[in-house]
Write a protein that holds these residues in place. Structure first.
Motif, mmCIF file in Angstrom:
data_model
loop_
_atom_site.group_PDB
_atom_site.id
_atom_site.type_symbol
_atom_site.label_atom_id
_atom_site.label_comp_id
_atom_site.label_asym_id
_atom_site.label_seq_id
_atom_site.Cartn_x
_atom_site.Cartn_y
_atom_site.Cartn_z
ATOM 1 N N GLU A 1 0.821 -1.202 0.000
ATOM 2 C CA GLU A 1 0.000 0.000 0.000
ATOM 3 C C GLU A 1 0.862 1.262 0.000
ATOM 4 O O GLU A 1 0.586 2.221 -0.725
ATOM 5 N N ARG B 1 2.514 2.033 -3.338
ATOM 6 C CA ARG B 1 1.655 2.587 -4.384
ATOM 7 C C ARG B 1 1.852 4.088 -4.531
ATOM 8 O O ARG B 1 1.569 4.657 -5.576
ATOM 9 N N THR B 2 2.347 4.736 -3.449
ATOM 10 C CA THR B 2 2.518 6.193 -3.450
ATOM 11 C C THR B 2 3.973 6.616 -3.366
ATOM 12 O O THR B 2 4.344 7.655 -3.892
ATOM 13 N N THR C 1 -1.688 7.484 2.378
ATOM 14 C CA THR C 1 -2.007 6.720 1.177
ATOM 15 C C THR C 1 -3.500 6.471 1.067
ATOM 16 O O THR C 1 -4.095 6.603 0.001
ATOM 17 N N HIS D 1 -6.037 7.917 -1.972
ATOM 18 C CA HIS D 1 -6.831 7.043 -2.822
ATOM 19 C C HIS D 1 -8.330 7.281 -2.637
ATOM 20 O O HIS D 1 -9.107 7.104 -3.563
#
Length: 273
Positions: A63, A66-67, A207, A211
């Motif tokens: 997770e 992802r950033t 994060t 999202h």
């Protein structure tokens, strides 16, 4: 890319401390490869310790990745600078070559003048200056050199000392997060303070918020999907009877309880409580 890696590997293999330099090489190779990928160019770099990163669950690491572009540091490759000491090792310049050259030329001229029976003060001065000029090649210029001893508490708890020599009198201040073996300041000072808990609370939360802004989740309300975080769904007043009681507001007056029919007849605004 392959050619760059080969050149760096060939150069580093000549160094004495091969293990440390290979780790530096691989770190830069991974960093360059990540920058060349299209997805990494919009991602921020985040440095984390090996101990903090390994504790996270696989889905938590995925997770955050992802950033952020993650760079993992070994626990013995960085630490907190807790003390520093400095010594001035500078050496002054020397003009001994000039003095020696002038003295040799002076003695040689006087010896020749006595044996030859002729002496000229002007010639004597010229010979002494020429000897000094030739001897100046042996002069030593002044050198500025400073030795700094840094005491660093590594992330694994060990305390080490490292000596650094520099031509500048400025040194790192205590309290900085330092990267080894080059004794450079860490790109982000939070590297020395990040724990699994702070990673979860700070970066997993960031994060999730990012999202949610891009793809808000939905929940069902009265059979209709509504985005999470929005106000409660408003009741459909068109399905009410004319005699049902509503809160009606007219202009700047306070809202009053009346029937839907009367509120519509005076062009009032229905207030949903």
């Amino acid at each position: 890319m392959h050619i760059i890696v080969q050149k760096l590997q060939t150069k580093l293999d000549k160094n004495d401390n091969l293990h440390q330099h290979k780790e530096v090489l691989m770190r830069w190779v991974l960093f360059i490869a990540a920058l060349l990928s299209s997805n990494a160019q919009a991602m921020a770099m985040l440095g984390v310790s090996e101990s903090a990163w390994s504790v996270l669950e696989p889905q938590e690491r995925a997770e955050i990745q992802r950033t952020y572009l993650i760079e993992v540091f070994r626990n013995d490759s960085f630490g907190l600078l807790i003390d520093n000491q400095g010594v001035d090792r500078s050496t002054p310049g020397s003009v001994g070559g000039t003095v020696l050259g002038s003295a040799i030329a002076d003695a040689a001229y006087i010896d020749r003048a006595f044996s030859g029976g002729s002496y000229s003060a002007k010639t004597h001065l010229g010979v002494a200056l020429l000897g000094g000029l030739i001897g100046s090649a042996l002069n030593k210029p002044a050198q500025q050199r400073y030795q700094f001893r840094y005491t660093i508490r590594l992330q694994n708890g060990n305390i080490i000392n490292r000596d650094v020599y520099s031509t500048e009198p400025f040194r790192h201040t205590a309290g900085l997060c330092i990267i080894l073996p080059d004794i450079t300041v860490a790109p982000s000072q939070e590297l020395c303070t990040l724990t699994p808990e702070t990673l979860r609370s700070r970066y997993l939360a960031q994060t999730a918020v990012q999202h949610e802004k891009l793809m808000p989740s939905y929940q069902a309300a009265n059979g209709v999907k509504q985005p999470v975080g929005l106000e409660n769904p408003q009741p459909d007043v068109t399905q009410r009877s004319d005699e049902s009681t509503v809160s009606c507001k007219l202009g700047s007056l306070a809202p009053v309880q009346t029937t839907l029919k009367k509120c519509n007849s005076i062009n009032g605004k229905i207030i949903h409580e």
